[in-house]
Scaffold this active site. Structure first.
Site, PDB file in Angstrom:
ATOM      1  N   GLU A  28      23.677 -19.506   4.435  1.00 44.46           N
ATOM      2  CA  GLU A  28      24.147 -18.175   4.052  1.00 44.46           C
ATOM      3  C   GLU A  28      23.442 -17.760   2.759  1.00 44.46           C
ATOM      4  O   GLU A  28      23.724 -18.288   1.687  1.00 44.46           O
ATOM      5  CB  GLU A  28      25.660 -18.166   3.835  1.00 44.46           C
ATOM      6  CG  GLU A  28      26.183 -16.809   3.371  1.00 44.46           C
ATOM      7  CD  GLU A  28      27.613 -16.859   2.849  1.00 44.46           C
ATOM      8  OE1 GLU A  28      27.960 -15.980   2.022  1.00 44.46           O
ATOM      9  OE2 GLU A  28      28.376 -17.763   3.236  1.00 44.46           O
ATOM     10  N   ARG A  55      23.361 -11.181  -3.620  1.00 47.92           N
ATOM     11  CA  ARG A  55      23.739 -11.038  -5.033  1.00 47.92           C
ATOM     12  C   ARG A  55      22.550 -10.791  -5.944  1.00 47.92           C
ATOM     13  O   ARG A  55      22.723 -10.414  -7.102  1.00 47.92           O
ATOM     14  CB  ARG A  55      24.490 -12.289  -5.502  1.00 47.92           C
ATOM     15  CG  ARG A  55      25.795 -12.539  -4.762  1.00 47.92           C
ATOM     16  CD  ARG A  55      26.455 -13.817  -5.232  1.00 47.92           C
ATOM     17  NE  ARG A  55      27.537 -14.224  -4.343  1.00 47.92           N
ATOM     18  CZ  ARG A  55      28.225 -15.359  -4.477  1.00 47.92           C
ATOM     19  NH1 ARG A  55      27.927 -16.184  -5.462  1.00 47.92           N
ATOM     20  NH2 ARG A  55      29.183 -15.658  -3.621  1.00 47.92           N
ATOM     21  N   LYS A  74      36.874 -15.790   6.740  1.00 49.82           N
ATOM     22  CA  LYS A  74      36.576 -16.490   5.495  1.00 49.82           C
ATOM     23  C   LYS A  74      37.712 -16.247   4.507  1.00 49.82           C
ATOM     24  O   LYS A  74      37.995 -15.087   4.180  1.00 49.82           O
ATOM     25  CB  LYS A  74      35.252 -15.990   4.907  1.00 49.82           C
ATOM     26  CG  LYS A  74      34.929 -16.604   3.544  1.00 49.82           C
ATOM     27  CD  LYS A  74      33.560 -16.187   3.047  1.00 49.82           C
ATOM     28  CE  LYS A  74      33.613 -15.004   2.132  1.00 49.82           C
ATOM     29  NZ  LYS A  74      32.357 -14.834   1.362  1.00 49.82           N
TER      30      LYS A  74
END
Length: 209
Positions: free
Chosen positions: A40, A44, A128
């Site tokens: 993943e 960011r 999640k």
């Protein structure tokens, strides 16, 4: 690809923050060498999207996905870059609909019962828990097991190599997300052997996965 397939590759999904695109390939290769195939890569940093594209193009054996998906445009750009799944820190119907339209499996983030219900209503049952530790961690997941018996989770946020087995022992946890596999200092130093060792160590966490 069914979102649950993400969990079938191993007990830990590394949450990867890349500052330099040049690090993407050796970092992914180091994780693959340690047996971790699902990656993943978060959005960011500005390097996130080109890193996904680089990994997708050069390492087809890796299952590279995009993290920190906040809106439909993030999902679209990541899909075009070659992401094979998406992860969001929270859930909105916009993100859910966009990923469905793109045929991009989504692992939506939730932190409250209302968010779980909203995701369920839109057809998402693998979620999640984020930020896992801050939101309630193991006690919260145990409390959710009864009212949300059809839901399974990938807790992410604040989980370490030491605490991961406690999460993985829960029946409603399929895998965990963790940033400990790719320490920032190891990435900066190009210490790929250390990252391979950390990845290899996750195989011992399979109990309860």
């Amino acid at each position: 690809m069914n979102p649950l397939d993400i969990a079938s590759y191993g007990p830990v999904v590394p949450v990867i923050v890349i500052d330099r695109v040049d690090d993407a390939l050796p970092l992914a290769e180091a994780l693959l060498a340690g047996g971790v195939k699902v990656l993943e890569v978060t959005l960011r940093t500005p390097a996130g999207l080109p890193a996904i594209e680089t990994i997708a193009r050069h390492l087809p054996e890796a299952v590279v996905g995009v993290g920190t998906v906040l809106n439909a445009d993030d999902a679209r750009r990541a899909s075009e870059a070659g992401a094979r799944f998406a992860v969001s820190p929270g859930y909105t119907p916009e993100v859910g609909a966009a990923c469905k339209a793109l045929d991009l499996p989504l692992l939506p983030g939730v932190a409250t019962s209302s968010e779980v219900m909203a995701a369920l209503a839109d057809g998402f049952s693998f979620l999640k828990l984020f930020p896992a530790e801050a939101a309630g961690g193991i006690p919260l997941l145990k409390a959710w097991a009864s009212p949300f018996g059809a839901v399974s989770f990938c807790p992410t946020g604040g989980i370490t190599q030491a605490t991961a087995p406690q999460y993985l022992a829960l029946p409603n946890v399929r895998c965990v997300g963790g940033s400990w596999l790719t320490p920032a200092d190891a990435v900066r130093a190009g210490d790929w052997a250390r990252i391979t060792e950390l990845a290899r160590a996750t195989q011992a966490l399979r109990t309860g996965a």
